[in-house]
Design an enzyme around this catalytic site. Structure first.
Site, PDB file in Angstrom:
ATOM      1  N   GLU A 268      35.607  36.614  38.924  1.00  0.00           N
ATOM      2  CA  GLU A 268      35.206  37.547  39.999  1.00  0.00           C
ATOM      3  C   GLU A 268      35.804  37.160  41.347  1.00  0.00           C
ATOM      4  O   GLU A 268      35.154  37.289  42.381  1.00  0.00           O
ATOM      5  CB  GLU A 268      33.665  37.622  40.109  1.00  0.00           C
ATOM      6  CG  GLU A 268      32.964  38.155  38.892  1.00  0.00           C
ATOM      7  CD  GLU A 268      33.350  39.593  38.561  1.00  0.00           C
ATOM      8  OE1 GLU A 268      33.950  40.264  39.404  1.00  0.00           O
ATOM      9  OE2 GLU A 268      33.043  40.015  37.442  1.00  0.00           O
TER      10      GLU A 268
HETATM   11  C1  LIG Z   1      35.798  32.941  31.314  1.00  0.00           C
HETATM   12  C2  LIG Z   1      36.505  34.011  32.027  1.00  0.00           C
HETATM   13  C3  LIG Z   1      35.983  35.284  32.033  1.00  0.00           C
HETATM   14  C4  LIG Z   1      36.667  36.322  32.650  1.00  0.00           C
HETATM   15  N1  LIG Z   1      36.173  37.583  32.569  1.00  0.00           N
HETATM   16  C5  LIG Z   1      36.924  38.615  33.069  1.00  0.00           C
HETATM   17  C6  LIG Z   1      36.515  39.958  32.867  1.00  0.00           C
HETATM   18  O1  LIG Z   1      35.473  40.229  32.252  1.00  0.00           O
HETATM   19  N2  LIG Z   1      37.303  40.951  33.339  1.00  0.00           N
HETATM   20  C7  LIG Z   1      38.449  40.690  34.008  1.00  0.00           C
HETATM   21  O2  LIG Z   1      39.117  41.625  34.406  1.00  0.00           O
HETATM   22  N3  LIG Z   1      38.875  39.420  34.217  1.00  0.00           N
HETATM   23  C8  LIG Z   1      38.127  38.378  33.754  1.00  0.00           C
HETATM   24  N4  LIG Z   1      38.553  37.093  33.933  1.00  0.00           N
HETATM   25  C9  LIG Z   1      39.756  36.851  34.695  1.00  0.00           C
HETATM   26  C10 LIG Z   1      39.468  36.246  36.058  1.00  0.00           C
HETATM   27  O3  LIG Z   1      38.912  37.204  36.913  1.00  0.00           O
HETATM   28  C11 LIG Z   1      40.777  35.655  36.576  1.00  0.00           C
HETATM   29  O4  LIG Z   1      41.039  34.510  35.787  1.00  0.00           O
HETATM   30  C12 LIG Z   1      40.712  35.313  38.030  1.00  0.00           C
HETATM   31  O5  LIG Z   1      40.629  36.466  38.811  1.00  0.00           O
HETATM   32  C13 LIG Z   1      41.920  34.500  38.467  1.00  0.00           C
HETATM   33  O6  LIG Z   1      43.106  35.080  38.027  1.00  0.00           O
HETATM   34  P1  LIG Z   1      44.156  34.193  37.216  1.00  0.00           P
HETATM   35  O7  LIG Z   1      43.466  33.502  36.136  1.00  0.00           O
HETATM   36  O8  LIG Z   1      45.319  35.021  36.870  1.00  0.00           O
HETATM   37  O9  LIG Z   1      44.571  33.062  38.250  1.00  0.00           O
HETATM   38  P2  LIG Z   1      45.661  33.179  39.409  1.00  0.00           P
HETATM   39  O10 LIG Z   1      45.541  34.479  40.104  1.00  0.00           O
HETATM   40  O11 LIG Z   1      46.978  32.781  38.858  1.00  0.00           O
HETATM   41  O12 LIG Z   1      45.147  32.075  40.406  1.00  0.00           O
HETATM   42  C14 LIG Z   1      45.385  30.676  40.202  1.00  0.00           C
HETATM   43  C15 LIG Z   1      45.052  29.924  41.483  1.00  0.00           C
HETATM   44  O13 LIG Z   1      45.882  30.396  42.541  1.00  0.00           O
HETATM   45  C16 LIG Z   1      45.124  30.840  43.643  1.00  0.00           C
HETATM   46  N5  LIG Z   1      45.797  32.007  44.216  1.00  0.00           N
HETATM   47  C17 LIG Z   1      46.191  33.135  43.562  1.00  0.00           C
HETATM   48  N6  LIG Z   1      46.761  33.979  44.430  1.00  0.00           N
HETATM   49  C18 LIG Z   1      46.718  33.394  45.644  1.00  0.00           C
HETATM   50  C19 LIG Z   1      47.133  33.776  46.963  1.00  0.00           C
HETATM   51  N7  LIG Z   1      47.684  34.963  47.175  1.00  0.00           N
HETATM   52  N8  LIG Z   1      46.904  32.925  47.963  1.00  0.00           N
HETATM   53  C20 LIG Z   1      46.333  31.738  47.762  1.00  0.00           C
HETATM   54  N9  LIG Z   1      45.922  31.308  46.554  1.00  0.00           N
HETATM   55  C21 LIG Z   1      46.117  32.138  45.506  1.00  0.00           C
HETATM   56  C22 LIG Z   1      43.768  31.172  43.085  1.00  0.00           C
HETATM   57  O14 LIG Z   1      42.769  31.036  44.080  1.00  0.00           O
HETATM   58  C23 LIG Z   1      43.619  30.141  41.980  1.00  0.00           C
HETATM   59  O15 LIG Z   1      43.129  28.940  42.494  1.00  0.00           O
HETATM   60  C24 LIG Z   1      37.879  36.047  33.318  1.00  0.00           C
HETATM   61  C25 LIG Z   1      38.391  34.755  33.341  1.00  0.00           C
HETATM   62  C26 LIG Z   1      37.737  33.753  32.695  1.00  0.00           C
HETATM   63  C27 LIG Z   1      38.333  32.387  32.687  1.00  0.00           C
END
Ligand SMILES: Cc1cc2nc3c(=O)[nH]c(=O)nc-3n(C[C@H](O)[C@H](O)[C@H](O)COP(=O)(O)OP(=O)(O)OC[C@H]3O[C@@H](n4cnc5c(N)ncnc54)[C@H](O)[C@@H]3O)c2cc1C
Ligand SMILES: Cc1cc2nc3c(=O)[nH]c(=O)nc-3n(C[C@H](O)[C@H](O)[C@H](O)COP(=O)(O)OP(=O)(O)OC[C@H]3O[C@@H](n4cnc5c(N)ncnc54)[C@H](O)[C@@H]3O)c2cc1C
Lengths: 600, 256
Positions: free
Chosen positions: A439
């Site tokens: 989230e």
């Molecule tokens: C157990 C679990 C349940 C989930 N459930 C759902 C769900 O029901 N529906 C759904 O749609 N998604 C779901 N997700 C996905 C979740 O919302 C994402 O994992 C989350 O939003 C982060 O995206 P990402 O994993 O691609 O990480 P990334 O976006 O790659 O982020 C990695 C790191 O980089 C940082 N970062 C990214 N962009 C920037 C920026 N522009 N500036 C500075 N820092 C940045 C982030 O803060 C983080 O620390 C789930 C994930 C998990 C692990």
């Protein structure tokens, strides 16, 4: 084995003595309620939590979902719980009567759901997702969509999901690429991949209804081209449910929160995955974000709940485990004392309690604003919305980040035993770790708070917050037992103001990178101040209750409250000084560091 | 089918019980009160019977004003109406005195079946249901885990040491419910809202024309003895450990 996971006494203290939830019954929307009915609901929620959810906490961790022959298999208790939740009216408890709900105040529902989450976060996540998805359909969906999907969802028979994330679009939702091609038949053809979708497929429900973000063919790039769709796993057709060309491509194995699957979805492999538009085209993210505030507050609540369970497990252990002797008593013939006699153990207990009860208080405060915004007296509604909007990133992040530290302290109190699976705290520590991620990560919340919320409406929300806190500081200044804390909070509010001004100056100079580089620290500072405020409010309620003549047990409760409040102001709030110092510096250190500097 | 379920409000088993200054009663100040868990089996069974066969479920409870909470819980589960016999001194009274009041309140309701829990988890007396059966002149089927009602007859099963005995009587009859009879439902949120609007009648013993008749009184209440500290079995080898354990079990614990 530990049996307690929440304090019912504390929940009632916060609801009735700190937040005055009784007031809710004065508003027309809640006129059928009174404190007695709230109490019965809290009692029922506690029973479901302790008799159905808590006994399955470990089972869901040890036997996570399996992916076999294209199907996701979960424990039978998931179906059983969802059906109990449906029958009990929990899915749509806060919805309007005409929507099949019970018009329960968000605040009471939050307190009930907090108990569910503490007893078993994985199981409760399924329920929360149905509620969120149903609310989206009810708010933005056509009548036809409502008739088709809502009844089975309210009964807990059909799972709902929030399907946003894609491999290339996690934090950056602007990059959502799943496509939606219009047809002449009222639906769209959906194709692409979604990833990490919680409860995205499982055999504990008869169908899965995805609320999915996708891009209509030809839509503009970025967030302004994203639309929201209902995309079911099985679509109703001629009185039957038929396959909707939506396949589960795989399942991830997770560190914690293992009872609820996160799946990868593949849509339209045979060009027959149908989706139905919800709301206006290209307005999908706006719809989703309306729910996102709610979802983010839910994450804060869940984090706080997991920390509560860990706190009580470590508290019980510290009362039973004999280890060491008082510092002055060196006679080895004397028996050892319980851990709870050591100051360092009490410090770790107080820290957990301060995090749990301070967070819960802030979460209920946010719930109060939510109720006030939607159903309160007209004149307070807009302000309530601004305060809720401002505080949402804090309500999501403080419990999540501090919850990790609090559950770690629970492991620490159990020493070597805490590191083994003989005790529940290692699971809770793992379960907690998701909350700073999903989230919207903490980093994203920090940028939301500093980059958007603190500035919005010329800083009006922030001014309202300062007023709210100021009122309670003024009240506390007049109470002898609270005057030192009132003083410290005044200082901390000053630090927050200075940090905000320093950052806003950078923004005004157009130094965008520099402005937001320490947004996470700003969020942390804001969290400390907001929780200190909630502790001062609790202090006010406890001090006033002690003036009556409560029973011995009640005196212990209120004195425990005051002790935890003093702990927060003595041990946690001073961290504001370090944060403020850094936030006042404008050297852009992390901006200046180059990727090449990490070469080796 | 006209069914009455008697409900006692008891301390939640999670409450910390302290003996009051008089040494004969418990300190009720900080106790959380709930419906006696065995009574829940009675409520559940009654609700199932009226669902199948039609009729009405009335819940009856006696004691101080707080007892209304337990009655409302039963109404939230689905019972139709409630009667509260309000008497502050009835909690902890002679079960026979309580039974007499209950019988007076139940009689005018002319029930076909009267349910009780097989005992109350607070005082474990297990007397009230039988005494009410006696006052009402009804047969009693006690400690029942399976029940069938048809053609004006009731058939109940009671487990005894791994066997079962099946009892039969004509209606009206008193049944005391044992764990296993069913899986009591939880109050639903809509049920809780409806419960507030269901009839709840309050009567005093005087209204019922009932006089208190206590034959016994509680002499003292004694707290459980402090738990003796555990003992670590000593021994170098598995054999030695087993031998020492056997010795302790025989000589100290005297269980083998
Ligand atoms: C157990 C679990 C349940 C989930 N459930 C759902 C769900 O029901 N529906 C759904 O749609 N998604 C779901 N997700 C996905 C979740 O919302 C994402 O994992 C989350 O939003 C982060 O995206 P990402 O994993 O691609 O990480 P990334 O976006 O790659 O982020 C990695 C790191 O980089 C940082 N970062 C990214 N962009 C920037 C920026 N522009 N500036 C500075 N820092 C940045 C982030 O803060 C983080 O620390 C789930 C994930 C998990 C692990
Ligand atoms: C993975 C693992 C590997 C291990 N490997 C080995 C090994 O190879 N060899 C070996 O001998 N042991 C080993 N241990 C045991 C380990 O060293 C102990 O677990 C550790 O010393 C803590 O002791 P304890 O678990 O009994 O916790 P406790 O001593 O009960 O401590 C519990 C908590 O109470 C606190 N505490 C205890 N006493 C006091 C006091 N007087 N004042 C204030 N606070 C106090 C502690 O700081 C801790 O937070 C291992 C343990 C684990 C988990």
């Amino acid at each position: 084995m530990a049996t307690k996971f929440v304090s019912q006494r504390n929940i009632r203290f916060l609801l009735y003595e700190v937040m005055q939830a009784q007031r809710l019954a004065d508003w027309p929307r809640f006129s059928e309620y009174d404190q007695e009915s709230f109490d019965m609901m809290l009692d029922t929620a506690h029973r479901l939590s302790s008799e159905v959810l808590f006994p399955a906490l470990r089972e869901l961790d040890l036997e996570p979902p399996r992916f076999e022959d294209g199907k996701v298999l979960v424990r039978p208790m998931v179906r059983q719980f969802l059906s109990q939740a449906g029958e009990g009216g929990w899915v749509g408890a806060t919805f309007a009567y005409e929507q099949g709900g019970l018009q329960l105040p968000v605040m009471i529902n939050t307190a009930c759901n907090f108990m569910f989450c503490a007893a078993n976060y994985s199981a409760t996540a399924y329920l929360g997702l149905i509620t969120g998805a149903t609310r989206l359909i009810l708010t933005f969906g056509s009548e036809e969509l409502q008739e088709t999907y809502v009844p089975a969802m309210l009964e807990g028979r059909w799972q709902g999901t929030m399907a946003l994330t894609e491999p290339q679009a996690g934090s950056s939702l602007a990059d959502v690429a799943v496509s939606a091609e219009p047809t002449d038949e009222g639906h769209y053809l959906i194709s692409g991949q979604k990833i990490f979708i919680s409860a995205g497929d499982h055999d504990g429900a008869d169908n899965v209804v995805h609320l999915m973000l996708a891009r209509i063919k030809g839509a503009p790039a970025g967030v302004k081209g994203i639309s929201l769709f209902v995309v079911p796993k099985l679509r109703p057709e001629g009185g039957e449910l038929v396959s909707n060309d939506l396949a589960t491509a795989g399942l991830f194995h997770k560190m914690g929160y293992r009872g609820c699957p996160i799946v990868q979805l593949s849509m339209g492999e045979n060009n027959d995955c149908r989706g139905w538009l919800v709301g206006e085209p290209h307005r999908g993210l706006a719809c989703m974000f309306q729910m996102m505030n709610e979802a983010r507050i839910s994450v804060g609540k869940a984090a706080c709940a997991v920390a509560s369970t860990a706190y009580y497990a470590s508290l019980q252990y510290s009362q039973e485990r004999l280890q060491g002797r008082p510092l002055g008593a060196k006679d080895p013939a004397q028996p050892q004392v319980p851990l709870i006699r050591h100051a360092d153990i009490k410090r770790m207990l107080l820290m957990q309690r301060a995090v749990v009860e301070g967070s819960l208080s802030l979460i209920l405060q946010a719930a109060w604003y939510a109720d006030l915004h939607s159903h309160g007296p007209e004149e307070g509604r807009e302000e309530a919305f601004l305060l809720l909007d401002l505080l949402t990133p804090v309500v999501k992040s403080y419990p999540s980040e501090m919850g990790v530290i609090a559950t770690s302290a629970a492991v620490q109190i159990l020493g070597g035993y805490g590191y083994t699976d003989e005790f529940p705290v290692e699971q809770l520590y793992r379960d907690m770790r998701i909350h700073p991620i999903h989230e919207g990560t903490t980093g994203i919340q920090g940028m939301d708070l500093l980059g958007r919320k603190a500035k919005m409406h010329q800083g009006r929300a922030l001014k309202l917050f300062v007023q709210e806190v100021g009122r309670d500081i003024a009240a506390a200044e007049g109470v002898e037992a609270l005057a030192p804390q009132a003083q410290r909070l005044t200082v901390a509010m000053g630090l927050l103001r200075q940090a905000t001004e320093a950052k806003m100056a950078l923004a005004a100079e157009g130094e965008l990178e520099n402005f937001l580089s320490d947004a996470t620290l700003y969020l942390e500072l804001f969290g400390l101040v907001a929780i200190a405020w909630q502790w001062l409010k609790q202090g006010l309620a406890a001090a006033s209750a002690l003036e009556g003549e409560p029973s011995q047990a009640e005196q212990d409760f209120y004195n425990g409250k005051l002790a935890t409040m003093r702990y927060f102001f003595a041990y946690e709030l001073p961290k504001a000084h370090g944060l403020a110092q850094r936030l006042g510096e404008d050297d852009g250190l992390t901006v200046a560091v180059q990727a090449e500097h990490f070469a080796d | 089918m006209n069914i009455v379920v008697c409900i006692k409000q008891v301390p939640d088993t999670e409450s910390v019980i302290k003996i009051a200054g008089d040494g004969k009663s418990i300190d009720t100040g900080d106790i959380k009160w709930v419906m006696n868990p065995y009574d829940e089996f009675g409520v559940e069974e009654a609700l199932r019977i009226v669902k199948d066969q039609g009729g009405e479920v009335t819940v009856v409870g006696a004691g101080p004003a707080r007892v209304v909470e337990a009655l409302r819980t039963a109404l939230a589960m689905g019972a139709d109406k409630a009667v509260h016999i309000q008497d502050d001194d009835l909690y902890g009274a002679d079960p026979i005195a309580v039974a007499k009041m209950l019988a007076k309140a139940i009689e005018p309701l002319s029930p076909d079946v009267v349910f009780f829990g097989q005992r109350a988890v607070d005082d474990d007396s297990g007397v009230v249901s039988s005494a009410v059966a006696e006052y009402l002149g009804m047969p009693q089927l006690s400690v029942i885990t399976k029940l069938e009602i048809a053609d004006g007859k009731v058939k109940g099963t009671r487990p005894i040491e791994g066997q079962t005995v099946v009892l039969e009587a004509s209606l009206p009859a008193v049944i005391s419910a044992q764990k296993g009879l069913n899986e009591p439902r939880y109050a639903s949120l809509p049920g809780i809202m409806k419960a507030k609007k269901k009839p709840l009648e309050t009567k005093t013993p005087a209204d019922l024309g009932a006089e208190r008749s206590d034959f016994i009184e509680i002499a003292t209440l004694n707290p459980p003895p402090d738990r003796a500290p555990g003992k670590t079995v000593e021994g170098e080898t598995a054999q030695e450990l087993a031998a020492n354990l056997a010795k302790l079990l025989k000589e100290e614990a005297k269980v083998i």
